[in-house]
Write a protein that holds these residues in place. Structure first.
Motif, PDB file in Angstrom:
ATOM      1  N   VAL A   1       0.862  -1.194   0.000  1.00 18.44           N
ATOM      2  CA  VAL A   1       0.000   0.000   0.000  1.00 18.44           C
ATOM      3  C   VAL A   1       0.896   1.241   0.000  1.00 18.44           C
ATOM      4  N   ALA A   2       0.273   2.394  -0.223  1.00 18.29           N
ATOM      5  CA  ALA A   2       1.041   3.637  -0.300  1.00 18.29           C
ATOM      6  C   ALA A   2       0.777   4.514   0.925  1.00 18.29           C
ATOM      7  N   PRO A   3       1.785   5.267   1.332  1.00 17.85           N
ATOM      8  CA  PRO A   3       1.638   6.090   2.538  1.00 17.85           C
ATOM      9  C   PRO A   3       0.443   7.051   2.496  1.00 17.85           C
ATOM     10  N   TYR A   4       0.170   7.645   1.330  1.00 13.19           N
ATOM     11  CA  TYR A   4      -0.939   8.613   1.304  1.00 13.19           C
ATOM     12  C   TYR A   4      -2.273   7.925   1.571  1.00 13.19           C
ATOM     13  N   GLU A   5      -2.386   6.655   1.174  1.00 13.48           N
ATOM     14  CA  GLU A   5      -3.635   5.919   1.444  1.00 13.48           C
ATOM     15  C   GLU A   5      -3.785   5.666   2.941  1.00 13.48           C
ATOM     16  N   VAL A   6      -2.660   5.355   3.559  1.00 11.78           N
ATOM     17  CA  VAL A   6      -2.661   5.100   5.006  1.00 11.78           C
ATOM     18  C   VAL A   6      -3.106   6.370   5.741  1.00 11.78           C
ATOM     19  N   ASP A   7      -2.584   7.507   5.298  1.00 12.08           N
ATOM     20  CA  ASP A   7      -2.978   8.783   5.910  1.00 12.08           C
ATOM     21  C   ASP A   7      -4.456   9.081   5.668  1.00 12.08           C
ATOM     22  N   GLN A   8      -4.917   8.738   4.472  1.00 10.34           N
ATOM     23  CA  GLN A   8      -6.321   8.983   4.150  1.00 10.34           C
ATOM     24  C   GLN A   8      -7.234   8.144   5.056  1.00 10.34           C
ATOM     25  N   LEU A   9      -6.828   6.891   5.278  1.00 14.18           N
ATOM     26  CA  LEU A   9      -7.612   6.055   6.193  1.00 14.18           C
ATOM     27  C   LEU A   9      -7.585   6.644   7.603  1.00 14.18           C
TER      28      LEU A   9
ATOM     29  N   LEU B   1       8.485  -4.670   5.551  1.00 14.00           N
ATOM     30  CA  LEU B   1       7.610  -3.865   4.696  1.00 14.00           C
ATOM     31  C   LEU B   1       7.368  -2.462   5.254  1.00 14.00           C
ATOM     32  N   ALA B   2       8.106  -2.120   6.295  1.00 14.04           N
ATOM     33  CA  ALA B   2       8.023  -0.738   6.790  1.00 14.04           C
ATOM     34  C   ALA B   2       8.935   0.131   5.918  1.00 14.04           C
ATOM     35  N   ARG B   3       8.486   1.333   5.662  1.00 12.51           N
ATOM     36  CA  ARG B   3       9.277   2.266   4.851  1.00 12.51           C
ATOM     37  C   ARG B   3       9.314   3.617   5.559  1.00 12.51           C
ATOM     38  N   ILE B   4      10.432   4.305   5.385  1.00  7.94           N
ATOM     39  CA  ILE B   4      10.553   5.623   6.000  1.00  7.94           C
ATOM     40  C   ILE B   4      10.267   6.686   4.945  1.00  7.94           C
ATOM     41  N   VAL B   5       9.391   7.576   5.310  1.00  9.50           N
ATOM     42  CA  VAL B   5       8.970   8.638   4.403  1.00  9.50           C
ATOM     43  C   VAL B   5       9.068   9.934   5.194  1.00  9.50           C
ATOM     44  N   GLY B   6       9.909  10.852   4.745  1.00 12.83           N
ATOM     45  CA  GLY B   6      10.138  12.050   5.540  1.00 12.83           C
ATOM     46  C   GLY B   6      10.705  11.618   6.883  1.00 12.83           C
ATOM     47  N   ASP B   7      10.079  12.062   7.953  1.00 17.50           N
ATOM     48  CA  ASP B   7      10.595  11.653   9.265  1.00 17.50           C
ATOM     49  C   ASP B   7       9.660  10.662   9.947  1.00 17.50           C
ATOM     50  N   ARG B   8       8.865   9.963   9.134  1.00 17.38           N
ATOM     51  CA  ARG B   8       7.921   9.008   9.707  1.00 17.38           C
ATOM     52  C   ARG B   8       8.100   7.615   9.112  1.00 17.38           C
ATOM     53  N   ALA B   9       7.690   6.614   9.879  1.00 19.11           N
ATOM     54  CA  ALA B   9       7.730   5.241   9.366  1.00 19.11           C
ATOM     55  C   ALA B   9       6.300   4.779   9.104  1.00 19.11           C
ATOM     56  N   TYR B  10       6.124   4.084   8.000  1.00 20.63           N
ATOM     57  CA  TYR B  10       4.817   3.513   7.673  1.00 20.63           C
ATOM     58  C   TYR B  10       4.971   2.007   7.547  1.00 20.63           C
ATOM     59  N   GLY B  11       4.002   1.273   8.067  1.00 23.99           N
ATOM     60  CA  GLY B  11       3.954  -0.167   7.827  1.00 23.99           C
ATOM     61  C   GLY B  11       3.168  -0.342   6.538  1.00 23.99           C
ATOM     62  N   LEU B  12       3.860  -0.639   5.448  1.00 26.76           N
ATOM     63  CA  LEU B  12       3.175  -0.633   4.150  1.00 26.76           C
ATOM     64  C   LEU B  12       2.776  -2.031   3.685  1.00 26.76           C
ATOM     65  N   SER B  13       2.628  -2.956   4.641  1.00 31.05           N
ATOM     66  CA  SER B  13       2.074  -4.282   4.342  1.00 31.05           C
ATOM     67  C   SER B  13       0.554  -4.206   4.258  1.00 31.05           C
ATOM     68  N   GLY B  14      -0.034  -3.133   4.766  1.00 35.52           N
ATOM     69  CA  GLY B  14      -1.494  -2.978   4.760  1.00 35.52           C
ATOM     70  C   GLY B  14      -1.830  -1.610   5.324  1.00 35.52           C
ATOM     71  N   HIS B  15      -3.104  -1.220   5.201  1.00 32.87           N
ATOM     72  CA  HIS B  15      -3.472   0.117   5.674  1.00 32.87           C
ATOM     73  C   HIS B  15      -3.644   0.159   7.190  1.00 32.87           C
ATOM     74  N   PHE B  16      -4.408  -0.803   7.685  1.00 33.78           N
ATOM     75  CA  PHE B  16      -4.737  -0.813   9.116  1.00 33.78           C
ATOM     76  C   PHE B  16      -4.106  -2.062   9.714  1.00 33.78           C
ATOM     77  N   LEU B  17      -3.317  -1.898  10.747  1.00 31.81           N
ATOM     78  CA  LEU B  17      -2.643  -3.032  11.377  1.00 31.81           C
ATOM     79  C   LEU B  17      -3.128  -3.125  12.814  1.00 31.81           C
ATOM     80  N   TRP B  18      -3.402  -4.340  13.267  1.00 35.06           N
ATOM     81  CA  TRP B  18      -3.806  -4.443  14.660  1.00 35.06           C
ATOM     82  C   TRP B  18      -2.924  -5.415  15.433  1.00 35.06           C
ATOM     83  N   VAL B  19      -2.946  -5.214  16.744  1.00 36.51           N
ATOM     84  CA  VAL B  19      -2.232  -6.083  17.672  1.00 36.51           C
ATOM     85  C   VAL B  19      -3.293  -6.932  18.357  1.00 36.51           C
ATOM     86  N   GLY B  20      -3.043  -8.222  18.451  1.00 36.69           N
ATOM     87  CA  GLY B  20      -4.052  -9.134  18.986  1.00 36.69           C
ATOM     88  C   GLY B  20      -4.097  -9.161  20.509  1.00 36.69           C
ATOM     89  N   GLU B  21      -5.121  -9.791  21.003  1.00 36.51           N
ATOM     90  CA  GLU B  21      -5.333  -9.943  22.444  1.00 36.51           C
ATOM     91  C   GLU B  21      -4.131 -10.621  23.126  1.00 36.51           C
TER      92      GLU B  21
END
Ligand code: PEP
Ligand code: MN
Length: 464
Positions: free
Chosen positions: A65-73, A265-285
Motif C-alpha cells: 500500500v502507499a503512505p498517502y492511502e494510510v494517511d487517508q484512512l 515492509l516498513a518504509r521511512i517517508v520524511g521523518d515518519r515510518a509507515y507499515g506498508l504491508s497494509g493500511h490498518f494493522l492491529w495487535v491481537g489480544e
C-alpha cells in the motif's frame, strides 16, 4: 499528484551493499527496538540466517500500500473517533494461499459492501470499509500444539495447515509467498472496485435478493424499502453518475503478528515510518503487553493501529495502551477493539470506556463480537452462535449509549460463501449442519446470509 513527502527514501547503504537502505533513520525511529524485547507468539523459525535472507528480499520489494492511502484512512478513522463515521472491518479469520482466488476475494468483498450499504443507512454517516485481506496470513495460538499433537497451524505466512509434521514446520520463505499473494489480492480488488463492482444501486439489488430469499427477510423488508426510496430520490435528483455512488475505497488490514515481515515492509517517508504491508494493522489480544515487542513496533508506525482488548483487560491497561500508542492523542490513530463475549461485555467494558474517556484519550471504539463467543459444538467443532454475536453487539451499543460515547464500528469474521461454521441465524444452522461446509482454516466465520442479517440487525440498533 503524489507529493514528494510520500516517496520513500532511497539510501546510500543499499547501493554500497550495506544493511537496510535507511538504517540510520530507522535507528532514530526505533524500528528495531522490538528485537530486544520479550515477544509472545514468536513464530518457531528454524534458523535466523534464512529469516534474514528472506527479509533482505522483502526490504527491497514494492510496498503493498502507499503512505498517502494510510494517511487517508487515518483521516477517515478520525471522523469515526468524533462520531461522524462508522467503521466496518470484516473478512476471513485466516486467509490461505489456496483460497486467494478471485471467486473468494470478490465474494468476501461483495458481502462486506452489502453490509456497508445497510449500515450506512442505519448509521446515517459514512461507513469506512476495511477488509481483513491481503495479508491476514498469521494466527496467534493458545497452545503450541494442536489436538493431534502436531505443531499448531500459525497461518500460511508461517506454516501449512496440512496435518503433517513436516508441513507444520515454520518456513521463512512463506513470507515471500504471503507478500506475493497479498500484492496480487490487493491489485485485483483495486481493479474491480474501480470498475463498477461497488455501484451502490447494484449492491442494493444484491441486498434485495437477500431479503427475498432469507427466512427472516420479512423483518428486513422495511429497511430495504426505505433504502430503495432513498436511492430513487438520489436518482430523481439527477445524481446518477456521481463518483461516490459508483466506487468505494476498500482498505486492507491484518494482525501485525510476524514482526519480521512487518519490519521488512516498513518504509521511512520524511521523518515518519509507515507499515506498508497494509493500511490498518492491529495487535491481537495475546500480544498486547505494553512493554513487549508488538506494541513497541506498532508504536513507531504512522498507520492507524488497532488493539484487541479481551475480558481480562483492566481499565488501567487500556489507558496505558492509549498513552503508549497515541501519545499525541491524534483522533483516528488508535482503535480499541473490544472482544469481551456477550456474557461479559456489559460488565467489563463500562469501566474501560470510563477510564479512557476521563483520561481524555481519543480512540475509536470498535466491537469484535466474534472472539469472545467461541464455543465447541456437541460434535466437536469450534463454532459461535449467531445470537451471542448479536447480543454482544447489543451490549456494546448499550454501554456506549449509556455514557454518550460513540460506538464506532464492527469487526467481524465473515465470508461471502455459503459455509456452515457459525450456528443459528435465519437458516437455523445446528450442530449437525456444521460438517456440511466447515471450511475455515482457523475460526468460524459468518456466512453470507448471517453477515447480512447481522448488518440489518445492527442497522436497527443504530436507528435506536
Ligand atoms: C483474530 O482476530 O483472528 C484474533 C486472533 O483475535 P484476538 O486477538 O482478539 O483473539
Ligand atoms: Mn479469528
Amino acid at each position: 499528484m503524489i507529493d514528494q513527502w510520500y516517496l520513500p527514501r532511497a539510501g546510500e547503504a543499499a547501493r554500497s551493499g550495506g544493511s537496510r537502505p535507511e538504517s540510520a533513520d530507522a535507528e532514530k525511529l526505533g524500528l528495531d527496538v522490538w528485537r530486544e524485547l520479550p515477544r509472545e507468539q514468536m513464530p518457531p523459525w528454524p534458523d535466523a540466517a534464512r529469516v534474514a535472507d528472506v527479509c533482505a528480499v522483502l526490504d527491497q520489494v514494492p510496498s503493498i500500500v502507499a503512505p498517502y492511502e494510510v494517511d487517508q484512512l487515518a483521516d477517515r478513522l478520525a471522523l469515526a473517533c468524533e462520531g461522524r463515521a462508522f467503521v466496518l472491518i470484516g473478512g476471513d479469520c485466516a486467509e490461505t494461499f489456496v483460497d486467494n482466488t478471485e471467486r473468494h476475494l470478490l465474494a468476501n468483498a461483495r458481502t462486506l459492501l452489502q453490509m456497508a450499504v445497510v449500515l450506512t443507512y442505519g448509521a446515517s454517516v459514512p461507513v469506512v470499509k476495511i477488509g481483513r485481506f491481503a495479508g491476514q496470513y498469521t494466527k496467534p495460538r493458545s497452545s503450541p500444539t494442536d489436538a493431534l499433537g502436531l505443531p499448531a497451524y500459525r497461518g500460511d505466512m508461517i506454516n501449512s495447515l496440512e496435518p503433517d509434521a513436516a508441513a507444520r514446520a515454520a518456513d521463512p520463505h512463506r513470507m515471500v509467498r504471503a507478500y506475493a499473494n497479498a500484492a496480487a489480492a490487493l491489485n485485483m480488488m483495486r481493479a474491480y472496485l474501480g470498475g463498477g463492482m461497488a455501484d451502490l444501486h447494484a449492491v442494493h439489488d444484491w441486498n434485495k435478493d437477500f431479503v427475498r430469499i432469507s427466512a427472516a427477510g420479512e423483518r428486513y423488508e422495511a429497511i430495504a424499502r426505505e433504502i430503495d426510496r432513498a436511492l430513487a430520490f438520489i436518482r430523481a435528483c439527477g445524481m446518477t453518475e456521481e463518483e461516490a455512488l459508483r466506487s468505494v475505497t476498500l482498505y486492507s488490514s491484518h494482525e501485525a503478528l510476524a514482526l519480521e515481515y512487518e519490519r521488512s515492509l516498513a518504509r521511512i517517508v520524511g521523518d515518519r515510518a509507515y507499515g506498508l504491508s497494509g493500511h490498518f494493522l492491529w495487535v491481537g489480544e495475546r500480544t498486547r503487553q505494553l512493554d513487549h515487542a508488538h506494541v513497541d513496533f506498532v508504536s513507531r508506525l504512522s498507520n492507524p493501529i488497532g488493539v484487541k482488548i479481551g475480558p481480562t483487560t483492566t481499565p488501567a491497561a487500556a489507558r496505558e495502551l492509549c498513552a503508549k500508542l497515541n501519545p499525541h492523542n491524534i483522533p483516528g490513530r488508535l482503535t480499541l477493539i473490544s472482544r469481551m463475549g456477550n456474557h461479559r461485555v456489559r460488565e467489563v467494558l463500562p469501566a474501560i470506556v470510563d477510564e479512557v474517556t476521563v483520561a481524555g484519550h481519543k480512540v475509536v471504539w470498535q466491537c469484535d463480537p466474534m472472539h469472545g463467543n467461541t464455543q465447541e459444538s456437541s460434535n466437536g467443532y469450534k463454532t459461535r452462535h449467531f445470537d451471542r454475536i448479536v447480543d454482544e453487539v447489543l451490549g456494546y451499543f448499550e454501554v456506549h449509549r449509556a455514557r454518550g460515547t460513540h460506538p464506532g464500528g464492527l469487526h467481524v469474521e465473515l465470508t461471502g460463501e455459503d459455509v456452515t461454521e457459525c450456528l443459528g441465524g435465519a437458516q437455523a444452522i445446528e450442530d449437525g449442519d456444521l460438517p456440511g461446509r466447515y471450511e475455515t482454516a482457523c475460526d468460524p466465520r459468518l456466512n453470507t446470509q448471517q453477515s447480512l442479517e447481522l448488518a440489518f440487525l445492527v442497522a436497527e440498533m443504530l436507528r435506536g
